[in-house]
Design an enzyme around this catalytic site. Sequence first.
Site, PDB file in Angstrom:
ATOM      1  N   LEU A 133       0.825  -1.200   0.000  1.00  0.00           N
ATOM      2  CA  LEU A 133       0.000   0.000   0.000  1.00  0.00           C
ATOM      3  C   LEU A 133       0.860   1.251   0.000  1.00  0.00           C
ATOM      4  O   LEU A 133       1.957   1.253   0.576  1.00  0.00           O
ATOM      5  CB  LEU A 133      -0.877   0.036   1.249  1.00  0.00           C
ATOM      6  CG  LEU A 133      -2.054  -0.926   1.419  1.00  0.00           C
ATOM      7  CD1 LEU A 133      -1.677  -2.389   1.238  1.00  0.00           C
ATOM      8  CD2 LEU A 133      -2.683  -0.728   2.792  1.00  0.00           C
ATOM      9  N   CYS A 134       0.345   2.316  -0.631  1.00  0.00           N
ATOM     10  CA  CYS A 134       0.943   3.641  -0.533  1.00  0.00           C
ATOM     11  C   CYS A 134       2.374   3.636  -1.065  1.00  0.00           C
ATOM     12  O   CYS A 134       2.607   3.311  -2.224  1.00  0.00           O
ATOM     13  CB  CYS A 134       0.862   4.106   0.925  1.00  0.00           C
ATOM     14  SG  CYS A 134       1.307   5.830   1.213  1.00  0.00           S
ATOM     15  N   ILE A 135       3.368   3.942  -0.260  1.00  0.00           N
ATOM     16  CA  ILE A 135       4.769   3.955  -0.685  1.00  0.00           C
ATOM     17  C   ILE A 135       5.411   2.573  -0.590  1.00  0.00           C
ATOM     18  O   ILE A 135       6.473   2.334  -1.182  1.00  0.00           O
ATOM     19  CB  ILE A 135       5.583   4.988   0.145  1.00  0.00           C
ATOM     20  CG1 ILE A 135       6.966   5.274  -0.485  1.00  0.00           C
ATOM     21  CG2 ILE A 135       5.725   4.524   1.586  1.00  0.00           C
ATOM     22  CD1 ILE A 135       6.919   5.918  -1.847  1.00  0.00           C
TER      23      ILE A 135
END
Length: 217
Positions: A133-135
């Site tokens: 998720l995300c970075i």
Amino acid sequence: MKKVAVVLSGCGFKDGSEITEAVSLLVGLNQAGAEVSCFAPDIQIPVTDHLTGKPSGETRSLLAEAARIARGHISSLDKLHAKDFDAVAFPGGYGAAKNLCNWAEKGAQCDVNPEVKRVILDFYNSSKPIGALCIAPVVVAKVLGDKKVTVTIGDDAETAAEIQKTGAIHEECPVNDYITDRETKVVTTPAYMYGDAKPNEVFAGIFGLAHELVEWA
């Protein structure tokens, strides 16, 4: 019931796991019918004051900080092995880029924590799905870039360019959706890479990822 491991990187979006993302992932996986276990590297990390955004000057145990999210039910990452689980997932937060690797400092030239690298390769070589998720997809890109893995961090051009330097492929994606790479069995969603996203939008993408991950498992 499928068993999914979640790897945390601390507690708090500036120096650990993003809490909304981590909790959304835990809820989504449970809703999809999975039994979830949390893990984190047993290392010391520098702390960022989340009120000022500046380093506090102290260090804390990543494992102890991550235990805050896991309600104390957490194990050291060296105890995580693909043979015991059906899938693994990595929430975002700056800790993924600072503590699981040093992408925040070196980008595509980063080094990945040896235990994190081992876990990703263990699940990949076992043909078991990996979520990020995300970075956190940058960590997967660094480890599996030579496999031409496809990931997303949303539409951040600078980060996407660094991802492609690893050999991985980047695909743009809105906050409430997710990207699947069926060859490598990797599922990714941008989450708070869209900094002004609302929690329900972040949850929508993570919910989709969680169900996809359990379905593949």
